[in-house]
Design an enzyme around this catalytic site. Structure first.
Site, short mmCIF file in Angstrom:
data_model
loop_
_atom_site.label_atom_id
_atom_site.label_comp_id
_atom_site.label_asym_id
_atom_site.label_seq_id
_atom_site.Cartn_x
_atom_site.Cartn_y
_atom_site.Cartn_z
N LYS A 239 0.74 -1.16 -0.06
CA LYS A 239 -0.02 0.02 0.00
C LYS A 239 0.89 1.31 -0.10
O LYS A 239 1.92 1.15 0.42
CB LYS A 239 -0.96 -0.02 1.37
CG LYS A 239 -1.69 1.22 1.51
CD LYS A 239 -2.75 1.37 0.39
CE LYS A 239 -3.57 2.76 0.39
NZ LYS A 239 -4.52 2.76 -0.87
N CYS B 105 -2.36 9.81 -6.49
CA CYS B 105 -3.56 9.11 -5.78
C CYS B 105 -4.53 10.51 -5.95
O CYS B 105 -4.24 11.67 -5.69
CB CYS B 105 -3.12 9.12 -4.21
SG CYS B 105 -4.62 8.78 -3.22
N SER C 230 -12.41 5.90 -2.65
CA SER C 230 -11.85 6.91 -2.14
C SER C 230 -11.25 6.56 -0.77
O SER C 230 -11.56 7.36 0.15
CB SER C 230 -12.90 8.10 -2.26
OG SER C 230 -12.36 9.33 -1.53
N GLY D 183 -6.21 -5.24 -9.49
CA GLY D 183 -6.73 -4.46 -8.31
C GLY D 183 -8.21 -4.94 -8.06
O GLY D 183 -8.51 -5.71 -7.17
N THR D 184 -9.17 -4.31 -8.66
CA THR D 184 -10.58 -4.31 -8.46
C THR D 184 -10.88 -6.01 -8.50
O THR D 184 -11.47 -6.44 -7.76
CB THR D 184 -11.57 -3.97 -9.54
OG1 THR D 184 -11.18 -2.21 -9.50
CG2 THR D 184 -12.91 -4.23 -9.39
N VAL E 21 -2.08 1.95 -15.23
CA VAL E 21 -2.51 3.39 -14.83
C VAL E 21 -2.86 3.15 -13.48
O VAL E 21 -3.29 1.95 -12.72
CB VAL E 21 -3.72 3.80 -15.61
CG1 VAL E 21 -3.20 4.17 -16.94
CG2 VAL E 21 -4.90 2.77 -15.78
N ASN F 242 4.35 6.96 -5.95
CA ASN F 242 2.89 7.12 -6.43
C ASN F 242 2.55 8.75 -6.69
O ASN F 242 2.41 9.57 -5.51
CB ASN F 242 1.74 6.43 -5.36
CG ASN F 242 0.62 6.66 -5.65
OD1 ASN F 242 0.01 7.27 -6.79
ND2 ASN F 242 -0.42 6.06 -5.03
O1 LIG Z 1 -3.33 5.97 -5.78
C1 LIG Z 1 -4.47 5.58 -4.98
N1 LIG Z 1 -5.20 5.25 -5.96
C2 LIG Z 1 -6.65 5.03 -5.77
O2 LIG Z 1 -7.33 4.62 -6.66
N2 LIG Z 1 -6.80 4.94 -4.23
C3 LIG Z 1 -6.01 5.04 -3.17
C4 LIG Z 1 -6.64 5.62 -2.07
O3 LIG Z 1 -7.37 6.56 -2.15
O4 LIG Z 1 -5.79 5.50 -1.08
N3 LIG Z 1 -4.88 5.85 -3.89
#
Ligand SMILES: O=C1NC(=O)NC(C(=O)O)N1
Length: 310
Positions: free
Chosen positions: A46, A129, A71, A270-271, A191, A126
């Site tokens: 994460k 976000c 979110s 992911g999903t 992406v 990252n």
């Molecule tokens: O980089 C991110 N992308 C997302 O879609 N959600 C997470 C987040 O909200 O922590 N962070």
């Protein structure tokens, strides 16, 4: 199997599948469970911030037929927790440390800590976000992105990639690729979610997540064409030494194959991983190998980046 392999920054991956940062990677237990799967090539943590974060108020994640909206707001156990974990010896597999950038100074501070640590793996910065209230998606600001990367590469000498948001304009593909090609990046991960979508429940006449009045990042099947376009656009524009982790819209071996055809070296999920759990990886690898057998491909290298056009 050695039919599915990739190399990023001289680190060899056996297999080509990974979790998308954010899914099944908040705790050491979740990360260890990913790495224990023979069908998982690497685990991505994460995205971590200096302080522990609880994230945005719930509900902050919602699944629907075509995909998901989130979110989360960067909930994480803090940078030290993840640096400690990735610095242990997971000799069987590499782990990718994802670092968020709540501010330029915090991002640089965290990367300095990585540089000074004994972690020798790959770090992923990252820059995309979309869900921290009041914070822009850095990688949509080309000037700031150039500035941050210039600062970072003055001191950062270990493998470093960036997590990018989706772009939707050839001028943006060109501008971003021109910036990225100026730096010795190990990879891009393309992406991140499509930022600030809005899902409406007609029955309740309401949005479905609490933060930001229902606006959140989109993932899942419906973002596949955007994800493939970004993987392809950057593959065509980037220095071949900058490898690509393709992320977005993977639900079966077909989409894994498509990401590789567009130029992805690793593919992250992911999903669909959130939906199906870790067993998904065996299914994806099996389906990919079946497609390769049908087409007569022994190895990934025979078709990686070989998308045909008319
Ligand atoms: O980089 C991110 N992308 C997302 O879609 N959600 C997470 C987040 O909200 O922590 N962070």
């Amino acid at each position: 199997t050695n039919r599915l392999h990739a190399t990023i920054a001289d680190i060899n991956f056996e297999g080509i599948l990974a979790n998308a940062s954010g899914v099944h990677c908040q705790t050491k237990e979740e990360l260890a469970e990913l790495l224990a799967s023979p069908y998982v090539a690497t685990a991505v943590t994460k995205s971590s911030t200096k302080e522990v974060r609880t994230g945005n108020p719930k509900p902050s994640y919602y699944e629907f037929e075509q995909g998901s909206i989130n979110s989360m707001g960067l909930p994480n156990n803090g940078f030290d927790y993840y640096l400690d974990y990735v610095s242990q010896d997971h000799s069987q597999k590499p782990v990718i440390l994802s670092v968020a950038s709540l501010s330029m100074t915090e991002g640089i501070e965290l990367l300095k800590r990585v540089q000074d640590s004994d972690f020798q793996g790959i770090t992923e910065f990252n820059l995309s976000c979309p869900n921290v209230v009041g914070k822009p998606q850095v990688a949509y600001d080309f000037e700031t992105t150039h500035q941050i990367l210039t600062e970072v590469f003055k001191f950062f000498k270990k493998p470093l990639g960036v997590k990018l948001p989706p772009y939707f304009d050839f001028a943006h593909f060109d501008q971003m690729a021109d910036i990225l090609n100026q730096f010795p990046l190990s990879h891009i991960n393309s992406v991140n979610s499509i930022g600030n979508g809005l899902y409406v429940d007609v029955e309740t006449e309401a949005s479905v997540i609490k933060p930001k009045k229902g606006f959140g990042g989109l993932g899942g099947a419906m973002i596949l064409p955007t994800a493939l376009a970004n993987v392809r656009a950057f593959r065509e524009r980037l220095n071949p030494d900058i490898k690509i982790i393709g992320t977005g819209g993977v639900t079966s071996g077909e989409e894994v194959f498509a990401h590789i055809l567009c130029g992805a070296d690793l593919v992250s999920v992911g999903t669909e991983l959130q939906r199906q759990g870790i067993g998904l990886f065996e299914k994806l690898q099996h389906e990919l190998l079946m497609i390769m057998n049908e087409k007569g491909y022994q190895s990934i290298d025979e078709f990686k980046g070989q998308l045909k056009t008319m």
